[in-house]
Motif scaffolding. Sequence first.
Motif, PDB file in Angstrom:
ATOM      1  N   LEU A 107       3.599   7.359   3.471  1.00 17.32           N
ATOM      2  CA  LEU A 107       4.462   6.451   4.226  1.00 17.32           C
ATOM      3  C   LEU A 107       5.865   6.392   3.631  1.00 17.32           C
ATOM      4  O   LEU A 107       6.866   6.376   4.364  1.00 17.32           O
ATOM      5  CB  LEU A 107       3.846   5.048   4.248  1.00 17.32           C
ATOM      6  CG  LEU A 107       2.535   4.879   5.019  1.00 17.32           C
ATOM      7  CD1 LEU A 107       1.993   3.464   4.862  1.00 17.32           C
ATOM      8  CD2 LEU A 107       2.734   5.196   6.499  1.00 17.32           C
ATOM      9  N   ILE A 108       5.949   6.372   2.290  1.00 12.15           N
ATOM     10  CA  ILE A 108       7.264   6.328   1.640  1.00 12.15           C
ATOM     11  C   ILE A 108       7.996   7.640   1.819  1.00 12.15           C
ATOM     12  O   ILE A 108       9.204   7.665   2.084  1.00 12.15           O
ATOM     13  CB  ILE A 108       7.092   5.983   0.139  1.00 12.15           C
ATOM     14  CG1 ILE A 108       6.537   4.565  -0.013  1.00 12.15           C
ATOM     15  CG2 ILE A 108       8.413   6.119  -0.605  1.00 12.15           C
ATOM     16  CD1 ILE A 108       6.150   4.229  -1.437  1.00 12.15           C
ATOM     17  N   THR A 109       7.292   8.770   1.694  1.00 10.97           N
ATOM     18  CA  THR A 109       7.915  10.088   1.817  1.00 10.97           C
ATOM     19  C   THR A 109       8.473  10.301   3.220  1.00 10.97           C
ATOM     20  O   THR A 109       9.568  10.849   3.393  1.00 10.97           O
ATOM     21  CB  THR A 109       6.889  11.187   1.489  1.00 10.97           C
ATOM     22  OG1 THR A 109       6.374  10.975   0.173  1.00 10.97           O
ATOM     23  CG2 THR A 109       7.530  12.567   1.569  1.00 10.97           C
ATOM     24  N   ILE A 115       8.552   5.837   6.689  1.00  7.59           N
ATOM     25  CA  ILE A 115       7.972   4.832   7.590  1.00  7.59           C
ATOM     26  C   ILE A 115       7.962   3.463   6.928  1.00  7.59           C
ATOM     27  O   ILE A 115       8.231   2.445   7.579  1.00  7.59           O
ATOM     28  CB  ILE A 115       6.551   5.253   8.011  1.00  7.59           C
ATOM     29  CG1 ILE A 115       6.612   6.563   8.807  1.00  7.59           C
ATOM     30  CG2 ILE A 115       5.884   4.162   8.833  1.00  7.59           C
ATOM     31  CD1 ILE A 115       5.251   7.108   9.193  1.00  7.59           C
ATOM     32  N   ALA A 116       7.648   3.426   5.630  1.00  5.53           N
ATOM     33  CA  ALA A 116       7.601   2.139   4.918  1.00  5.53           C
ATOM     34  C   ALA A 116       8.030   2.347   3.476  1.00  5.53           C
ATOM     35  O   ALA A 116       7.704   3.368   2.860  1.00  5.53           O
ATOM     36  CB  ALA A 116       6.199   1.543   4.961  1.00  5.53           C
ATOM     37  N   ASN A 117       8.790   1.400   2.938  1.00 10.16           N
ATOM     38  CA  ASN A 117       9.215   1.445   1.546  1.00 10.16           C
ATOM     39  C   ASN A 117       9.510   0.026   1.062  1.00 10.16           C
ATOM     40  O   ASN A 117      10.460  -0.593   1.540  1.00 10.16           O
ATOM     41  CB  ASN A 117      10.449   2.317   1.368  1.00 10.16           C
ATOM     42  CG  ASN A 117      10.724   2.641  -0.088  1.00 10.16           C
ATOM     43  OD1 ASN A 117       9.935   2.313  -0.958  1.00 10.16           O
ATOM     44  ND2 ASN A 117      11.855   3.292  -0.340  1.00 10.16           N
TER      45      ASN A 117
END
Length: 310
Positions: A156-158, A161-163
Amino acid sequence: MTGQSLAPTLTRRRPAFSLGRFLERSGVFSWLMVGPPVAFMAALVGYPFFYGIWLSLQNRPVAKEGVFVGLENYISAWHDPVFWQVVANTFVYTIIATILKMVGGLGLALVMNQDFRFKNLTRALLLLPFIVPTVLSTIAWQWILDPAFSVINWALITTGIANPGPSWLGNPYLAMGSLIVVNVWRGLPFYAITLLAGLQTISPELYEAATIDGASTWERFRYVTLPLLMPVIFIVTMFSVIFTFADFQLIYVLTRGGPANATHVFATYAFDIAMNGGQFGQGAAIALTMVPPLALIILAMAIYMRAPKS
């Protein structure tokens, strides 16, 4: 002549007792086959069950003699708001997980029933989630769902999408959803393989007759496959409801009932009260409260299956 006609009456002798003939009687043989399993179940299931009932009627702290208190433990649980949260968690967990396993398992069984390359290998790999010990597979999922080292959060971080990534086991709603996903992943093979065995008992001639009559793929599934598969679906669903309703290892390893009791079910909450809280009587009472609703669910399913279908 008269004396000769009066022949002595021969006394009929009762045939000698034969152990072989006695054991060959259907009733005796049936009891000999049923007796050992019944005795085994009575020793390993019946005694702990009735002892648990007796324990639930006592105030039994750790390392102390129990004091009979009647239904006080059940009344205390009835007025405990956490207990009602546990009831809701258990039903949500069981209902959603069972429905997803039923739908997903039926879909996998239909796919596995087709002819394709490496079919046998695929069927063997399908069993992996079910044969791996629960604790080992749950520890692997604990790493997958870890907020710092989670593979899902890394993806998700890569991708942007979300961080940062969500705390899958730290958020009450995400924690329950994560437990349901893990339970479904583990239970799908049981559904799929059992339903696949049921599908292979259906005669291909029935499908051929339905095709000749102009039935579509959906109509063949609805009027041929589903009715003939319903007894198997009922059995596998009943077992799934029992196992999911009383689930312990998966939930205790992943969340231990947290966060804030959001994932406690009957088994984990009873264990927490009895072992961590030291109240054996209260824990036994909470554990036994799962028996009546579970029995009602199974009875309702049995009545529905036996009801005539229009």
